[in-house]
Design a protein around this motif. Structure first.
Motif, PDB file in Angstrom:
ATOM      1  N   VAL A   1       0.859  -1.181   0.000  1.00  0.00           N
ATOM      2  CA  VAL A   1       0.000   0.000   0.000  1.00  0.00           C
ATOM      3  C   VAL A   1       0.900   1.238   0.000  1.00  0.00           C
ATOM      4  N   PHE A   2       0.610   2.164  -0.889  1.00  0.00           N
ATOM      5  CA  PHE A   2       1.364   3.405  -0.980  1.00  0.00           C
ATOM      6  C   PHE A   2       0.519   4.571  -0.463  1.00  0.00           C
ATOM      7  N   VAL A   3       1.211   5.573   0.074  1.00  0.00           N
ATOM      8  CA  VAL A   3       0.594   6.847   0.434  1.00  0.00           C
ATOM      9  C   VAL A   3       1.219   7.925  -0.444  1.00  0.00           C
ATOM     10  N   LEU A   4       0.391   8.775  -1.016  1.00  0.00           N
ATOM     11  CA  LEU A   4       0.880   9.891  -1.833  1.00  0.00           C
ATOM     12  C   LEU A   4       1.198  11.059  -0.905  1.00  0.00           C
ATOM     13  N   LEU A   5       2.490  11.364  -0.771  1.00  0.00           N
ATOM     14  CA  LEU A   5       2.941  12.440   0.112  1.00  0.00           C
ATOM     15  C   LEU A   5       3.288  13.676  -0.708  1.00  0.00           C
ATOM     16  N   PRO A   6       3.050  14.870  -0.160  1.00  0.00           N
ATOM     17  CA  PRO A   6       3.157  16.089  -0.966  1.00  0.00           C
ATOM     18  C   PRO A   6       4.565  16.600  -1.205  1.00  0.00           C
ATOM     19  N   GLY A   7       5.543  16.276  -0.316  1.00  0.00           N
ATOM     20  CA  GLY A   7       6.858  16.883  -0.458  1.00  0.00           C
ATOM     21  C   GLY A   7       6.790  18.369  -0.191  1.00  0.00           C
ATOM     22  N   GLY A   8       7.656  19.133  -0.845  1.00  0.00           N
ATOM     23  CA  GLY A   8       7.654  20.579  -0.643  1.00  0.00           C
ATOM     24  C   GLY A   8       8.907  21.207  -1.194  1.00  0.00           C
ATOM     25  N   THR A   9       8.944  22.546  -1.139  1.00  0.00           N
ATOM     26  CA  THR A   9      10.104  23.295  -1.627  1.00  0.00           C
ATOM     27  C   THR A   9      10.872  23.879  -0.449  1.00  0.00           C
ATOM     28  N   ASP A  10      12.183  23.953  -0.609  1.00  0.00           N
ATOM     29  CA  ASP A  10      13.061  24.560   0.393  1.00  0.00           C
ATOM     30  C   ASP A  10      12.835  23.948   1.777  1.00  0.00           C
ATOM     31  N   LEU A  11      12.767  22.620   1.824  1.00  0.00           N
ATOM     32  CA  LEU A  11      12.611  21.912   3.100  1.00  0.00           C
ATOM     33  C   LEU A  11      13.965  21.789   3.774  1.00  0.00           C
ATOM     34  N   GLU A  12      14.035  22.148   5.054  1.00  0.00           N
ATOM     35  CA  GLU A  12      15.301  21.979   5.771  1.00  0.00           C
ATOM     36  C   GLU A  12      15.379  20.573   6.332  1.00  0.00           C
ATOM     37  N   MET A  13      16.351  19.800   5.841  1.00  0.00           N
ATOM     38  CA  MET A  13      16.605  18.459   6.337  1.00  0.00           C
ATOM     39  C   MET A  13      17.893  18.476   7.151  1.00  0.00           C
ATOM     40  N   GLY A  14      18.109  17.412   7.890  1.00  0.00           N
ATOM     41  CA  GLY A  14      19.298  17.350   8.726  1.00  0.00           C
ATOM     42  C   GLY A  14      18.999  17.816  10.139  1.00  0.00           C
ATOM     43  N   SER A  15      20.057  17.973  10.914  1.00  0.00           N
ATOM     44  CA  SER A  15      19.879  18.309  12.324  1.00  0.00           C
ATOM     45  C   SER A  15      20.862  19.386  12.741  1.00  0.00           C
ATOM     46  N   ARG A  16      20.398  20.265  13.590  1.00  0.00           N
ATOM     47  CA  ARG A  16      21.256  21.273  14.207  1.00  0.00           C
ATOM     48  C   ARG A  16      21.573  20.915  15.655  1.00  0.00           C
ATOM     49  N   GLU A  17      21.172  19.732  16.088  1.00  0.00           N
ATOM     50  CA  GLU A  17      21.385  19.348  17.485  1.00  0.00           C
ATOM     51  C   GLU A  17      22.877  19.129  17.755  1.00  0.00           C
ATOM     52  N   PRO A  18      23.307  19.361  19.001  1.00  0.00           N
ATOM     53  CA  PRO A  18      24.747  19.288  19.312  1.00  0.00           C
ATOM     54  C   PRO A  18      25.366  17.919  19.051  1.00  0.00           C
ATOM     55  N   ASP A  19      24.592  16.841  19.209  1.00  0.00           N
ATOM     56  CA  ASP A  19      25.161  15.510  19.039  1.00  0.00           C
ATOM     57  C   ASP A  19      24.999  14.977  17.619  1.00  0.00           C
ATOM     58  N   ALA A  20      24.584  15.829  16.685  1.00  0.00           N
ATOM     59  CA  ALA A  20      24.400  15.387  15.303  1.00  0.00           C
ATOM     60  C   ALA A  20      25.748  15.065  14.667  1.00  0.00           C
ATOM     61  N   GLU A  21      25.735  14.097  13.758  1.00  0.00           N
ATOM     62  CA  GLU A  21      26.946  13.742  13.031  1.00  0.00           C
ATOM     63  C   GLU A  21      27.219  14.783  11.948  1.00  0.00           C
ATOM     64  N   LEU A  22      28.464  14.759  11.428  1.00  0.00           N
ATOM     65  CA  LEU A  22      28.837  15.726  10.405  1.00  0.00           C
ATOM     66  C   LEU A  22      27.996  15.586   9.144  1.00  0.00           C
ATOM     67  N   ASN A  23      27.556  14.334   8.860  1.00  0.00           N
ATOM     68  CA  ASN A  23      26.816  14.117   7.613  1.00  0.00           C
ATOM     69  C   ASN A  23      25.333  14.472   7.740  1.00  0.00           C
ATOM     70  N   GLU A  24      24.914  15.036   8.861  1.00  0.00           N
ATOM     71  CA  GLU A  24      23.496  15.328   9.069  1.00  0.00           C
ATOM     72  C   GLU A  24      23.099  16.742   8.678  1.00  0.00           C
ATOM     73  N   GLY A  25      23.968  17.429   8.001  1.00  0.00           N
ATOM     74  CA  GLY A  25      23.538  18.736   7.488  1.00  0.00           C
ATOM     75  C   GLY A  25      23.729  19.857   8.497  1.00  0.00           C
ATOM     76  N   PRO A  26      22.764  20.812   8.502  1.00  0.00           N
ATOM     77  CA  PRO A  26      21.488  20.826   7.772  1.00  0.00           C
ATOM     78  C   PRO A  26      21.655  21.168   6.295  1.00  0.00           C
ATOM     79  N   VAL A  27      20.626  20.834   5.506  1.00  0.00           N
ATOM     80  CA  VAL A  27      20.636  21.097   4.087  1.00  0.00           C
ATOM     81  C   VAL A  27      19.203  21.395   3.646  1.00  0.00           C
ATOM     82  N   HIS A  28      19.045  22.206   2.618  1.00  0.00           N
ATOM     83  CA  HIS A  28      17.719  22.551   2.104  1.00  0.00           C
ATOM     84  C   HIS A  28      17.474  21.784   0.811  1.00  0.00           C
TER      85      HIS A  28
END
Length: 817
Positions: free
Chosen positions: A577-604
């Motif tokens: 079963v699939f769900v149709l998800l809307p996505g979006g523009t200029d979404l901020e992904m990744g993490s700004r948390e102190p324990d985040a890894e280097l590869n976690e961004g953030p990125v838009h």
């Protein structure tokens, strides 16, 4: 180093040509900066060798875990005497090990960070802390089939060891103590050659006398007590080198080194040790070791000096003949007839894996034919048959063998059968309408070949022992190959029929019109860019509680039930079963948390609307499409009082297999950011799953709970138990606000996305320059073994595409077409 043009260039000189700082000056320099030891907090001992102990430590300045090797103050176990001169010798050897290892700058050799003196006055050096298993444990996993380890995967590790040793030899360094225990394999395929404590730098005075000390006269010739004999016997003395190093078993040691012929020890001595490691992989035990019971180091030493070990084929008849030949050449008693370099040995292993001729084995025409067909399995079966027939006829004419044309044709047909099987497994997608014509042509070619099977069976039964190059055993294997094609033919035929029924099944199940779907999408700005086109093979099921449309993928299985606006509970034959998800523009992904890894961004990022499966792929869905269940915990398995079923997630699948599965259904693997977006759900402002903190996920996901943490003997588990030691049936726990199940637990999921940062694996090379088989792929979503501290949607790990694990599965995606 910097060349005259200002560009980086590789230092090709050997270590022996470099003028090192004298050890006395080096020691004085280290003592002058002994305050540097204060930057480290020692945690626990992780290993112990002849001269020192290895601890894990915390580098407080750079906030990283390191390994710290500390020179022991007292004698090593079994080390004779304790004099000032011996302590000086050990200090010199310790400094030499630090210098040599630090100067070998290669991804397969652990980098040394710093040399110093601790608060107790002991010398130490720090290096990268490698987490994982040594090669001996890997070989045991290969033997037991645990952890996704296979012989092929272990050969890949051994090739990396060959590369590292080839580099060391190019720098004039001979290891002299290569064995599985001195090779570490990290969790993500990192491979390191460890313990360079008795390495020799060619061109310099040898700091180590690696000849063995004779045992004391009082114990020479002392008989060992026979089994059942109660007479006590004196313990056999350990193997000790003349410079005081206590050695373990010499099973991997070249004969010239075992005999104490120091002047004859060379890079080819290390090549012998690499061959002995390959012997261990193939035979299941180290060379010269008994199949039952134990042998003392001196007993093994006498066997090494006495002659070659037990033939591999006597221990495992299934060992591939090419690998046996490679091992035999590497372990030649005569150093001159071994591989000249470790690089040549690694290249022969690679040739075997690529089904190409190996230099260690005489190439016959028949073997060349077989390797060619196995290597070129993607060629159309008719073309393969024609080429193989031509090669087989060459055997007949050139070699002048008295073999009938019928046997030649039979060889060609069997090779064609292999090509047809490979084409069906890799390229055919009979469930898809666009593949129907190609599948029909495949069935026609296959049927023509299968018509000859009764004739070939009769000929084989009446032939007796045929003339070379085909033995009776080979003929029987060929007939079995064609019979295997018959099974494949039946499966493809059945799947083609099911694929042809998909449109009728979809039409019969249609209760919601596509016009209703299109009208709703038109009212929603986030979906207005989608074309108003019926999606082939999908049936609208209605909207979930979040207001997003759900669709049943008809070819993947039967229509799942809908309860409370969500699909489930699933059955063994339920489709996707699939769900149709809307996505979006200029979404901020990744993490700004102190324990985040280097590869976690953030990125838009910008995500177009996409379809994502509500559940992880089940074992039942995989079995239906792939005709096999590779899971380590397949349906029917019972463990810890729980039974695994076809509704549990499929796992222990490679990225290649996951993509092949998706392709057979006309689907794809999701992108990493699509999984992150689906995990965030209605809280796109948070890197947490649906915005929840880890301790708020009790009862919502199958994570590393208290039971799992205890069984793994590792911290990082939750303080509750969710009722499952490993993965649970998909959809057991609550869906997130997007209507997605198990996005933070159960099994992690392969992504289509390349892993962009690969510093530990490929250095400064652009990952896009690597072959696809070596490019790392992202894995997203938590699993039943995930630590609470890593429960972020942005948390990403990477693995080589051939990696297998029973915490790793797949969830499929599809574009709106």
């Amino acid at each position: 180093m910097i060349s005259e043009s200002g560009e980086l260039s590789e230092d090709s000189g050997t270590l022996g040509s470099r003028e090192n700082i004298p050890y006395s000056d080096l020691l004085a320099s280290v003592q002058a900066h002994r305050d540097r030891a204060q930057r480290y907090t020692v945690r626990k001992e992780v290993g112990r060798g002849g001269m020192g102990c290895v601890f894990s430590a915390e580098d407080r300045e750079l906030r990283r875990r390191v390994a710290m090797k500390v020179l022991m103050q007292g004698n090593a176990p079994g080390e004779p005497g304790s004099t000032s001169a011996r302590r000086i010798d050990r200090t010199v050897r310790f400094l030499g090990e630090a210098q040599v290892t630090a100067q070998l700058d290669h991804p397969g050799i652990v980098p040394v960070h710093e040399l110093g003196i601790d608060a107790q006055g002991s010398l130490f050096f720090t290096m990268k802390l490698v987490r994982g298993n040594n090669l001996a444990r890997v070989f045991e996993s290969v033997r037991t089939g645990k952890g996704g380890w296979t012989r092929t995967r272990a050969l890949g590790v051994l090739m990396k060891v060959c590369d590292a040793m080839a580099f060391a030899h190019s720098k004039g360094v001979v290891h002299r103590d290569l064995k599985p225990a001195n090779v570490m394999v990290g969790r993500f395929g990192e491979t390191y050659v460890m313990d360079w404590g008795i390495a020799r730098v060619l061109g310099r005075d040898d700091d180590h006398d690696v000849r063995f000390v004779d045992p004391p006269a009082s114990t020479q010739g002392q008989p060992q007590a026979a089994p059942g004999n109660d007479e006590p016997s004196l313990p056999e003395p350990p193997l000790v080198t003349r410079d005081g190093r206590v050695m373990g078993t010499p099973a991997y040691m070249a004969p010239e080194q075992a005999a104490g012929l120091v002047d004859e020890i060379s890079p080819r001595s290390d090549v012998y040790s690499l061959g002995a490691i390959l012997y261990h992989l193939l035979a299941g035990i180290a060379p010269y070791m008994p199949t039952e019971g134990e042998a003392t180091p001196r007993t093994v030493l006498s066997h090494v000096l006495g002659g070659p070990p037990i033939p591999i084929r006597d221990l495992d008849r299934s060992a591939p003949e090419e690998l046996v030949a490679i091992c035999g050449k590497a372990m030649s008693r005569n150093a001159a007839t071994r591989y000249a370099t470790a690089l040549e040995l690694g290249q022969d292993i690679q040739s075997y894996l690529e089904r190409r001729p190996v230099s260690a084995q005489r190439l016959t025409l028949v073997r060349a034919i077989r390797l060619w067909v196995e290597r070129n399995h993607g060629i159309a079966a008719t073309s393969a048959a024609a080429l193989v027939l031509m090669a087989a006829l060459a055997v007949w004419f050139v070699a002048g063998l008295d073999q009938s044309r019928r046997e030649t044709q039979r060889l060609a047909d069997v090779m064609s059968a292999r090509a047809l099987i490979e084409e069906a497994e890799v390229d055919l997608t009979p469930l898809l309408p666009e593949s129907r014509e190609r599948t029909v042509r495949w069935l026609q070619r296959t049927a023509a070949l299968l018509d000859q099977l009764p004739v070939y069976r009769a000929e084989a039964a009446a032939a007796g022992e045929p003339s070379p190059p085909l033995t009776q055993r080979e003929l029987e294997a060929m007939i079995a190959e064609v019979e295997r094609l018959q099974d494949t033919y039946s499966r493809v035929q059945r799947t083609l029929l099911e694929g042809s029924e998909v449109p009728a099944r979809a039409a019969a199940a249609m209760q919601i019109s596509w016009n209703e779907v299109f009208a709703d999408l038109e009212r929603r700005p986030e979906f207005r860019s989608l074309p108003r086109r019926e999606q082939a093979g999908l049936v609208p099921l209605g909207k979930n509680p979040a207001g997003y449309w759900m669709f049943w993928h008809v070819a993947s299985g039967s229509q799942p039930p809908i309860a409370n606006g969500l699909p489930g509970p699933l059955a063994a034959d339920s489709g996707i079963v699939f769900v149709l998800l809307p996505g979006g523009t200029d979404l901020e992904m990744g993490s700004r948390e102190p324990d985040a890894e280097l590869n976690e961004g953030p990125v838009h990022v910008t995500l177009a609307p996409f379809l994502l499966a509500t559940h992880e792929t089940t074992q039942g869905q995989w079995q239906r499409v792939m005709f096999a269940n590779p899971s380590r915990r397949p349906a029917g398995t019972q463990r810890a009082g729980l039974e695994y079923t076809a509704v549990h997630p499929v796992e222990s699948i490679s990225w290649f297999e996951a993509r092949r599965f998706a392709g057979r259904l006309g689907l794809r693997l999701p992108a990493a950011y699509e999984l992150e977006y689906a995990g965030r759900a209605d809280r796109q402002d948070s890197p947490r799953f649906a915005g929840l903190l880890p301790m708020q996920m009790k009862g919502l996901e199958n994570l590393r709970d208290a039971t799992v943490a205890e069984s793994m003997r590792e911290p990082g588990g939750a303080d509750w138990s969710d009722g499952y030691l490993e993965h649970a049936p998909v959809g057991t726990f609550k869906a997130n606000p997007f209507g997605m199940f198990d996005v933070a637990g159960n099994v992690s999921e392969w992504c289509e996305t390349f892993y962009g940062r690969e510093p530990e694996v490929v250095g400064a090379r652009d990952p896009s320059e690597l072959p696809e088989a070596e490019r790392l792929r992202c894995v997203r979503g938590g699993s039943w073994g995930s630590r609470i501290s890593t429960l972020r949607t942005s948390y990403s790990i990477y693995n080589r595409p051939g990696y297998l694990a029973h915490w790793l599965g797949v969830r499929l995606a599809r574009d709106w077409q």
